[in-house]
Design a protein around this motif. Structure first.
Motif, short mmCIF file in Angstrom:
data_model
loop_
_atom_site.label_atom_id
_atom_site.label_comp_id
_atom_site.label_asym_id
_atom_site.label_seq_id
_atom_site.Cartn_x
_atom_site.Cartn_y
_atom_site.Cartn_z
N LEU A 166 0.85 -1.18 0.00
CA LEU A 166 0.00 0.00 0.00
C LEU A 166 0.88 1.24 0.00
N SER A 167 0.40 2.29 -0.63
CA SER A 167 1.15 3.54 -0.61
C SER A 167 1.02 4.18 0.77
N ALA A 168 1.76 5.20 1.00
CA ALA A 168 1.79 5.85 2.31
C ALA A 168 0.41 6.36 2.72
N ASP A 169 -0.35 6.91 1.79
CA ASP A 169 -1.65 7.47 2.17
C ASP A 169 -2.77 6.42 2.17
N MET A 170 -2.55 5.23 1.66
CA MET A 170 -3.50 4.12 1.66
C MET A 170 -4.91 4.55 1.27
N PRO A 171 -5.15 4.93 0.02
CA PRO A 171 -6.46 5.44 -0.38
C PRO A 171 -7.61 4.46 -0.14
N SER A 172 -7.36 3.17 -0.25
CA SER A 172 -8.46 2.23 -0.05
C SER A 172 -8.86 2.11 1.42
N LEU A 173 -8.05 2.68 2.31
CA LEU A 173 -8.36 2.63 3.75
C LEU A 173 -8.77 3.99 4.30
N GLN A 174 -9.16 4.93 3.44
CA GLN A 174 -9.43 6.29 3.90
C GLN A 174 -10.57 6.40 4.89
N ASN A 175 -11.58 5.53 4.83
CA ASN A 175 -12.70 5.64 5.77
C ASN A 175 -12.67 4.56 6.84
N VAL A 176 -11.52 3.93 7.02
CA VAL A 176 -11.38 2.83 7.96
C VAL A 176 -10.85 3.36 9.29
N THR A 177 -11.48 2.91 10.38
CA THR A 177 -11.02 3.30 11.70
C THR A 177 -9.67 2.67 11.96
N ARG A 178 -8.69 3.51 12.30
CA ARG A 178 -7.33 3.03 12.57
C ARG A 178 -6.92 3.47 13.97
N PRO A 179 -6.08 2.66 14.60
CA PRO A 179 -5.61 3.08 15.93
C PRO A 179 -4.75 4.32 15.82
N SER A 180 -4.76 5.13 16.89
CA SER A 180 -3.91 6.31 16.91
C SER A 180 -2.45 5.88 16.96
N GLN A 181 -1.54 6.79 16.70
CA GLN A 181 -0.11 6.46 16.69
C GLN A 181 0.33 5.97 18.07
N ALA A 182 -0.21 6.56 19.15
CA ALA A 182 0.16 6.12 20.50
C ALA A 182 -0.29 4.68 20.72
N ASN A 183 -1.51 4.34 20.32
CA ASN A 183 -1.99 2.97 20.46
C ASN A 183 -1.20 2.02 19.59
N ARG A 184 -0.81 2.48 18.40
CA ARG A 184 -0.06 1.64 17.49
C ARG A 184 1.31 1.30 18.11
N ASN A 185 1.94 2.27 18.78
CA ASN A 185 3.22 2.00 19.41
C ASN A 185 3.07 1.01 20.57
#
Length: 188
Positions: A166-185
């Motif tokens: 996937l590219s950096a901006d991930m266009p196919s995931l634009q409306n997908v709920t993602r964890p925040s950077q803090a949660n991701r870490n």
């Protein structure tokens, strides 16, 4: 003893009148449902979210009740079908026109696996196990989780497996709920 046999035979066969009613009412109700679905459009039977699924199941249940229940007249049953389809149409219409209404009715798709990492917080929140993610990967034909860029739990409860990079901006995931950077870490 003969009462028992009479009851059993009555349970198995109520008579030709009952069968005739089922055939007649069944054809009318089925034709009415097809007409209503044709008028209301393709969206009526889509399973894009939980609300759509509930309406689809309710339509089937209502059709069944119309056919087998002697207490439900054809006109009453067709009105119930029309009501369900009208409500579903109204909710879809309002969802398309007002984002605040759409947010209240529909859930957001959720990212559960991203670039080789299970997002455990999202898995817990959505009540999904890593084994279910692996199963979705297998069903999509992915032999190795390293070949999968993302797994998304869609609003209808199905999994979408995205293979490849996937590219950096991930266009196919634009409306997908993602964890925040803090949660991701915290997940890594």
């Amino acid at each position: 003893m003969t009462d028992v046999f009479d009851n059993v035979s009555n349970w198995l066969f109520k008579g030709w009148e009952s069968i005739g009613r089922v055939l007649f009412v069944g054809v009318l109700a089925y034709a009415g449902l097809l007409l209503f679905l044709r008028i209301s459009g393709k969206r009526t039977l889509s399973k894009m979210n939980a609300f759509d699924l509930v309406v689809t199941v309710a339509l089937g249940s209502t059709l069944s009740t119309i056919i087998v229940s002697r207490q439900t007249g054809v006109a009453d049953g067709l009105m119930a079908l029309a009501l369900l389809i009208g409500l579903q149409y109204s909710v879809a219409w309002l969802s398309v026109r007002w984002p605040w209404f759409r947010r209240g009715i529909k859930s957001e798709p959720a990212l559960l696996f991203h670039q080789g990492t299970y997002l455990h917080g999202a898995l817990r929140r959505e009540r999904v196990t890593p084994d279910e993610i692996l199963s979705a990967m297998r069903q999509s034909g992915a032999a190795n989780p390293a070949d999968v860029s993302a797994v998304v739990l869609e609003t209808d409860g199905s999994f979408t497996v995205i293979s490849g990079s996937l590219s950096a901006d991930m266009p196919s995931l634009q409306n997908v709920t993602r964890p925040s950077q803090a949660n991701r870490n915290q997940i890594k």
